[in-house]
Design an enzyme around this catalytic site. Sequence first.
Site, PDB file in Angstrom:
ATOM      1  N   ARG A 175       0.366  14.388  13.541  1.00 47.38           N
ATOM      2  CA  ARG A 175       1.096  13.947  12.058  1.00 47.38           C
ATOM      3  C   ARG A 175       1.441  15.459  11.430  1.00 47.38           C
ATOM      4  O   ARG A 175       0.706  15.849  10.402  1.00 47.38           O
ATOM      5  CB  ARG A 175       0.263  13.276  11.323  1.00 47.38           C
ATOM      6  CG  ARG A 175      -0.195  12.036  11.970  1.00 47.38           C
ATOM      7  CD  ARG A 175      -0.848  11.191  10.824  1.00 47.38           C
ATOM      8  NE  ARG A 175      -0.027  10.348  10.034  1.00 47.38           N
ATOM      9  CZ  ARG A 175      -0.445   9.238   9.399  1.00 47.38           C
ATOM     10  NH1 ARG A 175      -1.855   9.052   9.095  1.00 47.38           N
ATOM     11  NH2 ARG A 175       0.263   8.802   8.656  1.00 47.38           N
ATOM     12  N   CYS A 207      -5.135   8.115   8.557  1.00 48.76           N
ATOM     13  CA  CYS A 207      -5.409   7.558   9.992  1.00 48.76           C
ATOM     14  C   CYS A 207      -5.309   8.433  10.957  1.00 48.76           C
ATOM     15  O   CYS A 207      -4.285   9.284  10.989  1.00 48.76           O
ATOM     16  CB  CYS A 207      -4.496   6.207  10.198  1.00 48.76           C
ATOM     17  SG  CYS A 207      -5.070   4.953   9.308  1.00 48.76           S
ATOM     18  N   LYS A 213       0.880  -1.080   0.063  1.00 52.82           N
ATOM     19  CA  LYS A 213       0.043   0.112   0.078  1.00 52.82           C
ATOM     20  C   LYS A 213       0.809   1.260   0.039  1.00 52.82           C
ATOM     21  O   LYS A 213       0.724   2.172  -0.644  1.00 52.82           O
ATOM     22  CB  LYS A 213      -1.011  -0.106   1.201  1.00 52.82           C
ATOM     23  CG  LYS A 213      -1.662   1.313   1.530  1.00 52.82           C
ATOM     24  CD  LYS A 213      -2.385   1.542   2.714  1.00 52.82           C
ATOM     25  CE  LYS A 213      -1.687   1.864   3.931  1.00 52.82           C
ATOM     26  NZ  LYS A 213      -1.719   3.365   4.235  1.00 52.82           N
ATOM     27  N   ASN A 214       1.888   1.165   0.858  1.00 54.17           N
ATOM     28  CA  ASN A 214       2.644   2.589   1.025  1.00 54.17           C
ATOM     29  C   ASN A 214       3.580   2.810  -0.015  1.00 54.17           C
ATOM     30  O   ASN A 214       3.799   4.024  -0.311  1.00 54.17           O
ATOM     31  CB  ASN A 214       3.260   2.769   2.397  1.00 54.17           C
ATOM     32  CG  ASN A 214       2.422   2.953   3.522  1.00 54.17           C
ATOM     33  OD1 ASN A 214       0.984   3.261   3.428  1.00 54.17           O
ATOM     34  ND2 ASN A 214       2.651   2.413   4.875  1.00 54.17           N
ATOM     35  N   ARG A 268      -9.103  -0.075   2.809  1.00 57.00           N
ATOM     36  CA  ARG A 268      -8.243   0.946   2.497  1.00 57.00           C
ATOM     37  C   ARG A 268      -6.774   0.445   2.441  1.00 57.00           C
ATOM     38  O   ARG A 268      -5.826   0.802   1.675  1.00 57.00           O
ATOM     39  CB  ARG A 268      -7.886   2.206   3.703  1.00 57.00           C
ATOM     40  CG  ARG A 268      -9.081   3.221   3.781  1.00 57.00           C
ATOM     41  CD  ARG A 268      -8.747   4.261   4.595  1.00 57.00           C
ATOM     42  NE  ARG A 268      -7.233   4.612   4.153  1.00 57.00           N
ATOM     43  CZ  ARG A 268      -6.349   5.326   4.973  1.00 57.00           C
ATOM     44  NH1 ARG A 268      -6.632   5.656   6.204  1.00 57.00           N
ATOM     45  NH2 ARG A 268      -5.176   5.597   4.480  1.00 57.00           N
ATOM     46  N   ASP A 277       3.296   0.218  12.450  1.00 54.98           N
ATOM     47  CA  ASP A 277       1.919  -0.286  11.764  1.00 54.98           C
ATOM     48  C   ASP A 277       1.489  -1.641  12.176  1.00 54.98           C
ATOM     49  O   ASP A 277       0.546  -1.896  12.126  1.00 54.98           O
ATOM     50  CB  ASP A 277       2.076  -0.209  10.109  1.00 54.98           C
ATOM     51  CG  ASP A 277       2.279   1.218   9.708  1.00 54.98           C
ATOM     52  OD1 ASP A 277       2.182   2.318  10.241  1.00 54.98           O
ATOM     53  OD2 ASP A 277       2.771   1.458   8.451  1.00 54.98           O
TER      54      ASP A 277
HETATM   55  C1  EPZ Z   1       3.921   6.704   6.850  1.00 55.74           C
HETATM   56  O1  EPZ Z   1       3.361   7.907   7.387  1.00 55.74           O
HETATM   57  C2  EPZ Z   1       3.117   5.648   6.361  1.00 55.74           C
HETATM   58  N1  EPZ Z   1       2.055   6.278   5.539  1.00 55.74           N
HETATM   59  C3  EPZ Z   1       2.249   5.391   7.861  1.00 55.74           C
HETATM   60  O2  EPZ Z   1       1.458   4.317   7.372  1.00 55.74           O
HETATM   61  C4  EPZ Z   1       3.200   4.731   8.798  1.00 55.74           C
HETATM   62  O3  EPZ Z   1       2.640   4.681  10.043  1.00 55.74           O
HETATM   63  C5  EPZ Z   1       4.437   5.846   8.993  1.00 55.74           C
HETATM   64  O4  EPZ Z   1       4.924   6.205   7.877  1.00 55.74           O
HETATM   65  C6  EPZ Z   1       5.537   5.488   9.961  1.00 55.74           C
HETATM   66  O5  EPZ Z   1       6.204   4.415   9.425  1.00 55.74           O
HETATM   67  C7  EPZ Z   1       2.418   6.174   4.220  1.00 55.74           C
HETATM   68  O6  EPZ Z   1       3.418   5.777   3.883  1.00 55.74           O
HETATM   69  C8  EPZ Z   1       1.357   6.484   3.336  1.00 55.74           C
HETATM   70  P1  EPZ Z   1       6.198   9.847   9.215  1.00 55.74           P
HETATM   71  P2  EPZ Z   1       4.094   9.358   7.763  1.00 55.74           P
HETATM   72  O7  EPZ Z   1       6.226  11.141   8.352  1.00 55.74           O
HETATM   73  O8  EPZ Z   1       4.760   9.551   6.222  1.00 55.74           O
HETATM   74  C9  EPZ Z   1       6.527  12.714  12.898  1.00 55.74           C
HETATM   75  C10 EPZ Z   1      -0.327   2.623   7.706  1.00 55.74           C
HETATM   76  O9  EPZ Z   1      -1.118   2.280   8.796  1.00 55.74           O
HETATM   77  N2  EPZ Z   1       6.603  13.899  11.771  1.00 55.74           N
HETATM   78  O10 EPZ Z   1       7.396   8.921   8.976  1.00 55.74           O
HETATM   79  O11 EPZ Z   1       2.802  10.202   7.821  1.00 55.74           O
HETATM   80  C11 EPZ Z   1       5.384  12.098  13.013  1.00 55.74           C
HETATM   81  O12 EPZ Z   1       4.521  12.935  13.680  1.00 55.74           O
HETATM   82  C12 EPZ Z   1       0.397   3.945   8.176  1.00 55.74           C
HETATM   83  O13 EPZ Z   1      -0.164   1.996   6.689  1.00 55.74           O
HETATM   84  C13 EPZ Z   1       7.126  15.210  12.147  1.00 55.74           C
HETATM   85  O14 EPZ Z   1       7.294  15.516  13.332  1.00 55.74           O
HETATM   86  O15 EPZ Z   1       4.948   9.240   8.813  1.00 55.74           O
HETATM   87  C14 EPZ Z   1       5.890  10.950  13.474  1.00 55.74           C
HETATM   88  O16 EPZ Z   1       5.815  10.986  14.887  1.00 55.74           O
HETATM   89  C15 EPZ Z   1      -0.328   4.955   8.828  1.00 55.74           C
HETATM   90  N3  EPZ Z   1       7.169  16.139  11.221  1.00 55.74           N
HETATM   91  C16 EPZ Z   1       7.075  10.657  12.885  1.00 55.74           C
HETATM   92  O17 EPZ Z   1       7.547  11.855  12.382  1.00 55.74           O
HETATM   93  C17 EPZ Z   1       6.856  15.971   9.888  1.00 55.74           C
HETATM   94  O18 EPZ Z   1       6.997  16.742   8.975  1.00 55.74           O
HETATM   95  C18 EPZ Z   1       7.048   9.625  11.719  1.00 55.74           C
HETATM   96  O19 EPZ Z   1       5.989   9.939  10.660  1.00 55.74           O
HETATM   97  C19 EPZ Z   1       6.612  14.454   9.347  1.00 55.74           C
HETATM   98  C20 EPZ Z   1       6.725  13.542  10.472  1.00 55.74           C
END
Ligand code: EPZ
Length: 418
Positions: free
Chosen positions: A123, A118, A22-23, A398, A306
């Site tokens: 986020r 989600c 998916k991702n 999803r 995840d």
């Molecule tokens: C991706 O989300 C995935 N989604 C998520 O998959 C997954 O849980 C996550 O990565 C972590 O592996 C997709 O790939 C579409 P991050 P993403 O930016 O990119 C903080 C699922 O169930 N952060 O790596 O949104 C954030 O708050 C899902 O398939 C900032 O502080 O996650 C978090 O604590 C849901 N500032 C951490 O980084 C930013 O600008 C990691 O988030 C961006 C993120």
Amino acid sequence: MGRLIIEGGVPLEGTIRVSGSKNAAVAAIPAALLARGPSRLENLPNITDVAVFADILRALGASVDWEPEQGVMVIDPAGFCCTEAPYELVKRLRASYYLIGVFLARFGHGQVALPGGCDIGLRPIDQHMKGFRALGAQASMEYGVVTVDADKLEGSTIYLDVTSVGATINIMLAACLAEGRTVIENAAKEPHIVDLANYLNAMGARIQGAGTDVIRIRGVRELHGATHAIIPDEIEAATYMLMAVATGGRVRVTEVIPKHLEAVGAKLRETGAEVREEGDTVEVISRGRPRAANVKTLPYPGFPTDLQQPYVAVMCRARGVSVVQETLFENRFGYANELIRMGASIRVDGRTAIVEGVEKLYGAPVRASDLRGAAALVVAGLSAQGRTIVEGTYHLDRGYAAMVQKLQALGARVARED
Ligand code: EPZ
């Protein structure tokens, strides 16, 4: 609202094939818009996030031919001209924020409403914005809309303050058509980042180091379309591995990349399960109740956030007490209340859940509130005594292709009502 009806207590036995990631899919689909010619994406999962993204691309002017049964999507960006993605389009999935990087790279400007996805924490997207600004763009966020603008994009060195998958991908998308060299330091290393880099490189981009924490990108003037097969979904595969342990069964998942499953495989061995890898197949054999084992979620190659939710569902019936720490998202234990309704003993304190294993869970009506939380309820329902009704199947749709069929192939007594 759809629901899943599960008669629990049946050890899962059999073989299933994993679907495409998916991702990785939701990063590759917008990336196709960077090219001048058509791309063919293969092994896409038949899930609603993919179908919704296809609709978004069509609304932006691209032509999209999506064959869900074959998992093939042909994207022709020739008509792509619109640089605004309103909330109505983007609210259904988080990954629509990749359009910001795409708009910047192709047109030097664009507007994207802050995306949905989600509900697992705040986020923020500050690291995305920092990356765009470092490339020379003006980036602002007002009234729920992100606006980016640049006369030209110039390569730069960007150190990510947090290891963010989304920011790494968004900066890669923008930087591959920027002038000069971009370096992303403290980049995320998840398998779908490597997959996206492979696809972009097949389109003519020059990206090195994806899969390590330093990614180097040499900007090119133009990208062409390419054919690319999406990697297998390690989170989907691992969810079925967890179901094998939850039910004391034996499940083989084929066409996986075992390397991507190392963290979960190691953890399942700690719970007493046997985990065998052979070629592109992984098999989990489990008897009786698992042993409790603590876990802490981490960016790849650590134990993935995840899987935190389905893992807790397994621990609910473990022998002993397990401590589960969520380090990535501050609000990813919302589903625990529903597990408690099934007889689980869980205490949540901030980002830590303390799970005291009980001998039995009991089927109950439960409601899913996000994708992996929904998967956790299914895991619990499969291992519970009696009937569980999981409401909110659209969350599962999803991210889990053909879940009911796959579960039935493993002998689960499960049906769906829409
Ligand atoms: C991706 O989300 C995935 N989604 C998520 O998959 C997954 O849980 C996550 O990565 C972590 O592996 C997709 O790939 C579409 P991050 P993403 O930016 O990119 C903080 C699922 O169930 N952060 O790596 O949104 C954030 O708050 C899902 O398939 C900032 O502080 O996650 C978090 O604590 C849901 N500032 C951490 O980084 C930013 O600008 C990691 O988030 C961006 C993120």
